[in-house]
Motif scaffolding. Structure first.
Motif, PDB file in Angstrom:
ATOM      1  N   SER A   5      -7.102   2.889  11.999  1.00  0.00           N
ATOM      2  CA  SER A   5      -7.804   1.634  12.262  1.00  0.00           C
ATOM      3  C   SER A   5      -6.815   0.480  12.283  1.00  0.00           C
ATOM      4  O   SER A   5      -5.858   0.471  11.517  1.00  0.00           O
ATOM      5  CB  SER A   5      -8.833   1.361  11.166  1.00  0.00           C
ATOM      6  OG  SER A   5      -9.630   2.478  10.954  1.00  0.00           O
ATOM      7  N   ASP A   6      -7.086  -0.488  13.176  1.00  0.00           N
ATOM      8  CA  ASP A   6      -6.205  -1.654  13.198  1.00  0.00           C
ATOM      9  C   ASP A   6      -6.616  -2.600  12.079  1.00  0.00           C
ATOM     10  O   ASP A   6      -7.591  -2.361  11.370  1.00  0.00           O
ATOM     11  CB  ASP A   6      -6.287  -2.363  14.544  1.00  0.00           C
ATOM     12  CG  ASP A   6      -7.682  -2.833  14.839  1.00  0.00           C
ATOM     13  OD1 ASP A   6      -7.884  -4.028  15.029  1.00  0.00           O
ATOM     14  OD2 ASP A   6      -8.608  -1.977  14.838  1.00  0.00           O
ATOM     15  N   PHE A   7      -5.863  -3.682  11.956  1.00  0.00           N
ATOM     16  CA  PHE A   7      -6.031  -4.536  10.790  1.00  0.00           C
ATOM     17  C   PHE A   7      -7.391  -5.258  10.797  1.00  0.00           C
ATOM     18  O   PHE A   7      -8.003  -5.449   9.757  1.00  0.00           O
ATOM     19  CB  PHE A   7      -4.842  -5.499  10.712  1.00  0.00           C
ATOM     20  CG  PHE A   7      -5.191  -6.933  10.621  1.00  0.00           C
ATOM     21  CD1 PHE A   7      -5.538  -7.482   9.408  1.00  0.00           C
ATOM     22  CD2 PHE A   7      -5.184  -7.729  11.753  1.00  0.00           C
ATOM     23  CE1 PHE A   7      -5.873  -8.808   9.318  1.00  0.00           C
ATOM     24  CE2 PHE A   7      -5.516  -9.047  11.666  1.00  0.00           C
ATOM     25  CZ  PHE A   7      -5.867  -9.593  10.448  1.00  0.00           C
ATOM     26  N   MET A  14       7.465   4.961   2.022  1.00  0.00           N
ATOM     27  CA  MET A  14       6.113   5.496   2.062  1.00  0.00           C
ATOM     28  C   MET A  14       5.462   5.283   3.436  1.00  0.00           C
ATOM     29  O   MET A  14       4.254   5.413   3.588  1.00  0.00           O
ATOM     30  CB  MET A  14       5.235   4.843   0.983  1.00  0.00           C
ATOM     31  CG  MET A  14       5.623   5.202  -0.415  1.00  0.00           C
ATOM     32  SD  MET A  14       5.576   6.969  -0.693  1.00  0.00           S
ATOM     33  CE  MET A  14       7.284   7.260  -1.059  1.00  0.00           C
ATOM     34  N   GLY A  15       6.260   4.894   4.406  1.00  0.00           N
ATOM     35  CA  GLY A  15       5.748   4.808   5.774  1.00  0.00           C
ATOM     36  C   GLY A  15       5.168   3.466   6.156  1.00  0.00           C
ATOM     37  O   GLY A  15       4.482   3.346   7.158  1.00  0.00           O
ATOM     38  N   TYR A  50     -13.453   2.612   9.914  1.00  0.00           N
ATOM     39  CA  TYR A  50     -12.438   2.413   8.879  1.00  0.00           C
ATOM     40  C   TYR A  50     -12.935   2.965   7.547  1.00  0.00           C
ATOM     41  O   TYR A  50     -12.205   3.671   6.845  1.00  0.00           O
ATOM     42  CB  TYR A  50     -12.092   0.930   8.726  1.00  0.00           C
ATOM     43  CG  TYR A  50     -11.348   0.615   7.443  1.00  0.00           C
ATOM     44  CD1 TYR A  50     -10.004   0.919   7.310  1.00  0.00           C
ATOM     45  CD2 TYR A  50     -12.015   0.065   6.346  1.00  0.00           C
ATOM     46  CE1 TYR A  50      -9.328   0.673   6.129  1.00  0.00           C
ATOM     47  CE2 TYR A  50     -11.346  -0.183   5.159  1.00  0.00           C
ATOM     48  CZ  TYR A  50     -10.007   0.117   5.056  1.00  0.00           C
ATOM     49  OH  TYR A  50      -9.352  -0.112   3.881  1.00  0.00           O
ATOM     50  N   GLN A 110     -11.189   5.729   5.240  1.00  0.00           N
ATOM     51  CA  GLN A 110     -10.809   5.359   3.887  1.00  0.00           C
ATOM     52  C   GLN A 110     -11.434   6.320   2.882  1.00  0.00           C
ATOM     53  O   GLN A 110     -10.785   6.741   1.931  1.00  0.00           O
ATOM     54  CB  GLN A 110     -11.270   3.916   3.634  1.00  0.00           C
ATOM     55  CG  GLN A 110     -10.610   3.237   2.482  1.00  0.00           C
ATOM     56  CD  GLN A 110      -9.083   3.250   2.583  1.00  0.00           C
ATOM     57  OE1 GLN A 110      -8.539   3.134   3.673  1.00  0.00           O
ATOM     58  NE2 GLN A 110      -8.423   3.419   1.474  1.00  0.00           N
ATOM     59  N   HIS A 116      -1.593   4.957   3.626  1.00  0.00           N
ATOM     60  CA  HIS A 116      -1.695   3.910   4.642  1.00  0.00           C
ATOM     61  C   HIS A 116      -1.078   4.346   5.965  1.00  0.00           C
ATOM     62  O   HIS A 116      -1.548   3.980   7.035  1.00  0.00           O
ATOM     63  CB  HIS A 116      -1.030   2.628   4.138  1.00  0.00           C
ATOM     64  CG  HIS A 116      -1.162   1.460   5.061  1.00  0.00           C
ATOM     65  ND1 HIS A 116      -2.368   0.862   5.313  1.00  0.00           N
ATOM     66  CD2 HIS A 116      -0.257   0.797   5.806  1.00  0.00           C
ATOM     67  CE1 HIS A 116      -2.189  -0.128   6.174  1.00  0.00           C
ATOM     68  NE2 HIS A 116      -0.916  -0.194   6.488  1.00  0.00           N
ATOM     69  N   LEU A 117      -0.045   5.163   5.902  1.00  0.00           N
ATOM     70  CA  LEU A 117       0.637   5.516   7.146  1.00  0.00           C
ATOM     71  C   LEU A 117      -0.204   6.434   8.038  1.00  0.00           C
ATOM     72  O   LEU A 117       0.085   6.561   9.221  1.00  0.00           O
ATOM     73  CB  LEU A 117       2.026   6.137   6.870  1.00  0.00           C
ATOM     74  CG  LEU A 117       2.161   7.615   6.559  1.00  0.00           C
ATOM     75  CD1 LEU A 117       3.613   7.992   6.515  1.00  0.00           C
ATOM     76  CD2 LEU A 117       1.514   7.939   5.267  1.00  0.00           C
ATOM     77  N   LEU A 120      -3.388   5.795   8.492  1.00  0.00           N
ATOM     78  CA  LEU A 120      -4.524   4.989   8.917  1.00  0.00           C
ATOM     79  C   LEU A 120      -4.433   4.682  10.410  1.00  0.00           C
ATOM     80  O   LEU A 120      -3.409   4.210  10.887  1.00  0.00           O
ATOM     81  CB  LEU A 120      -4.542   3.679   8.122  1.00  0.00           C
ATOM     82  CG  LEU A 120      -5.808   2.860   8.233  1.00  0.00           C
ATOM     83  CD1 LEU A 120      -6.893   3.470   7.369  1.00  0.00           C
ATOM     84  CD2 LEU A 120      -5.559   1.424   7.807  1.00  0.00           C
ATOM     85  N   ALA A 134     -10.092  -2.923   9.685  1.00  0.00           N
ATOM     86  CA  ALA A 134      -9.925  -2.630   8.262  1.00  0.00           C
ATOM     87  C   ALA A 134     -10.447  -3.794   7.427  1.00  0.00           C
ATOM     88  O   ALA A 134     -11.157  -3.604   6.443  1.00  0.00           O
ATOM     89  CB  ALA A 134      -8.456  -2.372   7.942  1.00  0.00           C
ATOM     90  N   SER A 142      -8.528  -4.077   1.549  1.00  0.00           N
ATOM     91  CA  SER A 142      -8.426  -3.010   2.544  1.00  0.00           C
ATOM     92  C   SER A 142      -7.060  -2.340   2.394  1.00  0.00           C
ATOM     93  O   SER A 142      -6.228  -2.739   1.591  1.00  0.00           O
ATOM     94  CB  SER A 142      -8.570  -3.584   3.950  1.00  0.00           C
ATOM     95  OG  SER A 142      -7.363  -4.206   4.331  1.00  0.00           O
ATOM     96  N   SER A 143      -6.872  -1.334   3.192  1.00  0.00           N
ATOM     97  CA  SER A 143      -5.612  -0.590   3.150  1.00  0.00           C
ATOM     98  C   SER A 143      -4.431  -1.510   3.486  1.00  0.00           C
ATOM     99  O   SER A 143      -3.341  -1.364   2.925  1.00  0.00           O
ATOM    100  CB  SER A 143      -5.698   0.553   4.156  1.00  0.00           C
ATOM    101  OG  SER A 143      -4.631   1.424   4.004  1.00  0.00           O
ATOM    102  N   TYR A 144      -4.653  -2.473   4.372  1.00  0.00           N
ATOM    103  CA  TYR A 144      -3.574  -3.398   4.730  1.00  0.00           C
ATOM    104  C   TYR A 144      -3.198  -4.290   3.551  1.00  0.00           C
ATOM    105  O   TYR A 144      -2.021  -4.582   3.334  1.00  0.00           O
ATOM    106  CB  TYR A 144      -3.970  -4.237   5.947  1.00  0.00           C
ATOM    107  CG  TYR A 144      -3.876  -3.450   7.228  1.00  0.00           C
ATOM    108  CD1 TYR A 144      -2.717  -3.472   7.998  1.00  0.00           C
ATOM    109  CD2 TYR A 144      -4.925  -2.647   7.647  1.00  0.00           C
ATOM    110  CE1 TYR A 144      -2.613  -2.721   9.149  1.00  0.00           C
ATOM    111  CE2 TYR A 144      -4.835  -1.895   8.805  1.00  0.00           C
ATOM    112  CZ  TYR A 144      -3.674  -1.935   9.552  1.00  0.00           C
ATOM    113  OH  TYR A 144      -3.570  -1.178  10.682  1.00  0.00           O
TER     114      TYR A 144
END
Lengths: 355, 262
Positions: free
Chosen positions: B115-117, A210-211, B127, B131, B110-111, B113, B120, A191-193
């Motif tokens: 949706s919470d973790f 990059m934030g 999500y 994405q 990512h910044l 985004l 995701a 995932s993105s995380y």
């Protein structure tokens, strides 16, 4: 389309493995069953450790402490109430928790959550450190957890430990927990995380520019890692049947460090491989511990303890030839497996050329 | 013209050394502004203060956001500054070396985004939708800058010029309004520098960017800058248009030294 194929194949594999665990549970003898269980539990904890160390790139050595929290939660809350007076014979159990009994699955989750909570509290100061300093600080905290447990006698029975934990010698149960852990962590990493974690591993300064909020993401990785270490620790407790503070010395962490280094830091499938190799390897090398008679003479080297020498030698060979572990940061994927099955020789040639 | 970034007497001291002294910069929307000066003049320090790596010992950094609101961003974290629309590149390329070109760029999404973790990880529909949108944007961006064919390659395996370009593209992926480039042409050959000049002009036009850059390549600076600030030993010794700077005596002295006989 490729994604769909992979999902279906993975689902089939999980079902087949579950079937295998069913078979293992009913057909195999208790010794092999124990090894399989240990493999699975070590895989859970190896995976959890890989989240911080392999993916987020934060070298943490606190796994034994988080395991202890999980194991003790399971120990305290699953021992049947009527047996507790027997267990807590030196210092009576704190009346606050004396009557609370939980089923194993609930105790596992509570243990995981408690470990995550402790990780959050520890993380605030500790995650400001980097590299070796972080390793030392987490190692220290893992010992602090253990010493707190030793001294909180009315909760944990102190140095005497907790015995009579109802054993959970069910391969299926442990397999399901391992599978959930594996799927969860694989999904997280994809995932993105998960990508944000990798970015932090690669370059913290660039990631921040990059934030990506460094503290938030490091803490998240640390808590997830602690959560699964807690669950793995809980299962470990049920497997042993007793927990005592000496089971969770900081040296325990090195087993899992070994697993992730051998399997590959930053590879989920690598951690699985590593867990199997380390656990099964340590068992099957037992032949070196037994006396060996060759052509009528006793070979003097074969005596108890020689197994560890051989194991260390094998590990050194591994680290010398595969500097980044067996998998590095690569994964075993379905596409690679299919390519391998189609053309086993060409697969390795191509890979060799790419390196 | 509205200004987008202003620094008010921005000062940075390290112990007894004043790296940047009372720097006053104003950058207007859609401009390309260059910050030049000899080595050790404090240029990168100025960048680090604007992007939150350092907190200025004195003074303030004021940013005007898309709604025209002025906000004081002094001492904010780098990640927060990236979120409000200021992106940067680094003097020594800082790519995520072991990750692919594609991953490098999509990480910058990512910044945005929301949706919470948990959602995701469990790949919840909302999500996945977010994405998919991010992936679409990255694809469009990579195709536009000719990096799409190399998306699978490791960032560290790209040729030098392409790595520089990728770093700019990664910064672009955060969808900034102000782009800070720290020596984008460092180590480039003349051909690569020419390509870069075209590239910077192109992205400014296409993404309606304001560019603030540190550069030593005078040809590049003179060709694309609207205005120039010159720093020397932390002091602003000159500012103005390209012609004004080229004829400024103090600038020539700073770069070439003072003629003793004169």
């Amino acid at each position: 389309m490729k994604n769909k194929r992979d999902l279906i194949l993975s689902a089939i594999l999980l079902i087949v493995l579950f079937g295998a665990s069913w078979f293992a549970n009913s057909e195999l003898d208790s010794y092999i069953r124990r090894i399989v269980n240990l493999c699975l539990i070590y895989a859970i904890i190896g995976l959890s450790m890989n989240v911080t160390n392999g993916f987020a790139g934060q070298f943490s050595l606190g796994q034994a402490g988080f395991m202890a929290i999980g194991a003790y939660t399971v120990g305290i809350f699953t021992v049947p109430v009527e047996l507790r007076a027997n267990v807590f014979y030196a210092v009576p159990m704190n009346p606050f928790i004396a009557d609370i009994q939980m089923p194993v699955w609930l105790a596992l989750i509570v243990g995981g959550l408690l470990a995550a909570l402790v990780a959050f509290l520890i993380g605030t100061p500790v995650l400001r450190l980097r590299g070796d300093y972080l390793a030392i600080a987490t190692l220290g905290f893992s010992e602090i957890i253990r010493i707190c447990i030793t001294n909180a006698s009315s909760f944990t029975n102190g140095a005497l430990g907790i015995k009579d934990i109802p054993p959970l010698n069910d391969v299926r149960y442990i397999f399901v927990v391992t599978a959930i852990t594996f799927v969860f962590i694989a999904a997280l990493i994809n995932s993105s995380y998960g990508r944000a974690f990798k970015a932090i591993r690669e370059d913290e300064i660039a990631a921040e520019a990059m934030g990506i909020n460094l503290y938030k993401h490091k803490c998240l990785a640390f808590m997830i890692s602690a959560f699964f270490a807690g669950i793995g620790g809980g299962l470990y407790g049920t497997l042993l049947g007793t927990v005592d503070p000496k089971n969770f010395l900081f040296t325990l962490t090195y087993n899992f460090l070994l697993i992730i280094v051998l399997g590959g830091m930053g590879s989920i499938t690598g951690s699985m491989l590593g867990a199997i190799i380390v656990t099964a390897g340590l068992e099957y090398l037992r032949i070196f511990d037994e006396p060996l008679k060759l052509f009528g003479t006793m070979i003097p080297l074969f005596r108890p303890g020689f197994r560890m020498v051989m194991f260390s030698a094998l590990l050194m060979a591994c680290v010398l030839f595969w500097r980044h572990g067996i998998m590095g940061t690569r994964e075993i994927t379905w596409s690679k497996l299919i390519a391998f099955c189609k053309n086993p020789i060409g697969f390795f040639k191509r890979k060799g050329a790419a390196q | 013209m509205k200004n987008i970034l202003k620094t008010k007497a921005m000062t940075m001291q390290f112990g007894g050394v004043t790296a940047v002294n009372a720097l006053e910069i104003e950058i207007n929307e859609h401009e390309i502004v260059a910050l030049i000066g000899p080595n050790g003049a404090g240029k990168t320090t100025a960048f680090n203060m604007i992007t939150g790596v350092y907190t200025p010992t004195n003074g303030a950094v004021i940013y005007t956001d898309a709604e025209g609101q002025e906000c004081n961003i002094t001492g904010m974290k780098p990640s927060e500054i990236a979120k409000i629309g200021i992106a940067r590149t680094f003097q020594n390329i800082r790519l995520f070396k072991d990750l692919s070109v594609y991953e490098n760029v999509i990480i910058a999404k990512h910044l945005h985004l929301k949706s919470d973790f948990m959602s995701a990880t469990l790949h919840m529909p909302w999500y996945n939708k977010e994405q998919a949108k991010a992936e679409e944007k990255v694809e469009e961006l990579l195709k536009k800058v000719d990096l799409w064919d190399m998306r699978e390659e490791k960032a560290s395996s790209l040729p030098y010029g392409k790595q520089r370009r990728l770093e700019i593209v990664r910064a672009l992926a955060t969808e900034p309004r102000l782009l800070l480039l720290d020596e984008p042409a460092a180590g480039m050959n003349p051909k690569e520098t020419d390509e870069l000049t075209v590239f910077i002009k192109q992205i400014r036009q296409e993404y309606n960017l304001t560019v603030f850059m540190i550069e030593h390549h005078m040809e590049l600076v003179m060709e694309i800058s609207d205005r120039i600030y010159v720093l020397d030993f932390g002091e602003t010794i000159a500012k103005g248009s390209t012609e004004e700077i080229q004829n400024n005596k103090r600038v020539i002295e700073a770069y070439l030294g003072v003629d003793e006989d004169a």
